[in-house]
Design an enzyme around this catalytic site. Structure first.
Site, PDB file in Angstrom:
ATOM      1  CB  SER A   1      -0.741  -0.006   1.462  1.00 40.75           C
ATOM      2  OG  SER A   1      -1.333   1.189   1.453  1.00 40.75           O
TER       3      SER A   1
ATOM      4  CE1 TYR B   1      -4.353  -2.029   5.226  1.00 40.26           C
ATOM      5  CE2 TYR B   1      -3.304   0.020   4.454  1.00 40.26           C
ATOM      6  CZ  TYR B   1      -4.104  -1.120   4.320  1.00 40.26           C
ATOM      7  OH  TYR B   1      -4.077  -1.193   2.784  1.00 40.26           O
TER       8      TYR B   1
END
Ligand code: NAD
Length: 268
Positions: A150, A163
């Site tokens: 990401s 995350y």
């Protein structure tokens, strides 16, 4: 849904394992790889009728598709998925570690069990599947490991401690795998999307609205796409196309890379 870019079946004879392939980005990647001719072991959570519909759809590409409902937070179930890969296909050529979950919360309120779950699914499952499938790739002198990281693997946003930590870890793991596989025809790369409008992103809109006191439109414009210079969501088809390319011979020297697909987000 066919992906016309890969109608050439450039991956015929290869077998791909895609985790989290019942939704969003993973489903797009599974469709892209199948349309390029790769057999599929696809994972994720889904109702039996959804699995049947996906299996039928993947089969229209003329490939063998097998589902695994293994929970990526549980190492024993991950091992069972790797064993299924051997019994059904004799091994995996292309491993796409995509399964991921999110939780949005200020760090002082972040539930420790959510931290553990996010680290287990978003980071440790990539380690376990790589660990379990690496030997077979080495023996065949060919392999592709593609980790869906990401933009949050390179930069942070508030309220996403687990995350962001997991995705930074995924990029580190990718680099290590790249070095260990380099002389065995194995490449390992990360693909790092910015925001893609999938169920994972949909689900965090209400949390972000609550955490920041914003409307839905404000969250999309001022939070999600704030840092994405193109001001457009990335599409699952674009991510799938990158994964198919990384799986081809043309990408044999792309190793240890982190391919940003974020409209310029981390260039800032
Ligand atoms: P999604 O919620 O649409 O799909 C997640 C998939 O993972 C589903 O198939 C789900 O069943 C599976 N999954 C979840 N928990 C699981 C578990 N414990 N065991 C097995 N499977 C499990 O999410 P998405 O947006 O498609 O995200 C896919 C990946 O892309 C994630 O790693 C995510 O971090 C990454 N990513 C997403 C975006 C985005 O904007 N959507 C951006 C960058 C990176």
């Amino acid at each position: 849904m066919t992906n016309p870019i890969f109608a050439t079946r450039i991956l015929a004879g290869k077998t791909a394992l895609v985790t989290g392939a019942t939704s969003g980005i993973g489903l797009g990647i599974a469709r892209g790889l199948a349309s390029a001719g790769a057999n599929l072991l696809f994972g994720g959570f889904a109702k039996p009728e959804e699995v049947a519909a996906l299996s039928a759809e993947f089969s229209t590409f003329g490939i063998k598709a097998v589902f695994s409902g293994s929970d990526m937070s549980k190492p024993a179930e991950i091992a069972a998925m790797a064993e299924l890969a051997v019994t059904e296909f004799g091994g995996i050529d292309i491993l796409v570690n995509n399964a991921g979950v999110q939780h949005v919360s200020p760090v002082e309120d972040f539930p420790p069990e959510k931290w553990d779950l996010i680290l287990a699914i978003n980071l440790s499952s990539a380690f376990h599947l790589s660990r379990l499938l690496f030997k077979g790739m080495k023996a065949r002198q060919w392999g592709r490991i593609i980790n869906i990281a990401s933009a949050h693997g390179s930069v942070a946003s508030p309220f996403k401690s687990a995350y962001v930590a997991a995705k930074h870890g995924v990029i580190g793991l990718t680099k290590t795998l790249a070095l260990e596989g380099a002389e065995f025809g194995i490449t390992a790369n990360a693909v790092s999307p910015g925001y893609v409008l999938t169920p994972l992103v949909e689900k965090q809109i209400p949390d972000t609205m609550a955490a920041r006191g914003l409307t839905r439109d404000q969250v999309i414009r001022d939070v999600l796409l704030h840092a994405q210079p193109t001001k457009q969501f990335v599409t699952v088809e674009q991510v799938a196309a990158a994964c198919v390319f990384l799986s081809t011979g043309a990408a044999a020297q792309i190793n240890g890379a982190n391919l940003a697909m974020d409209g310029g987000w981390i260039a800032q």
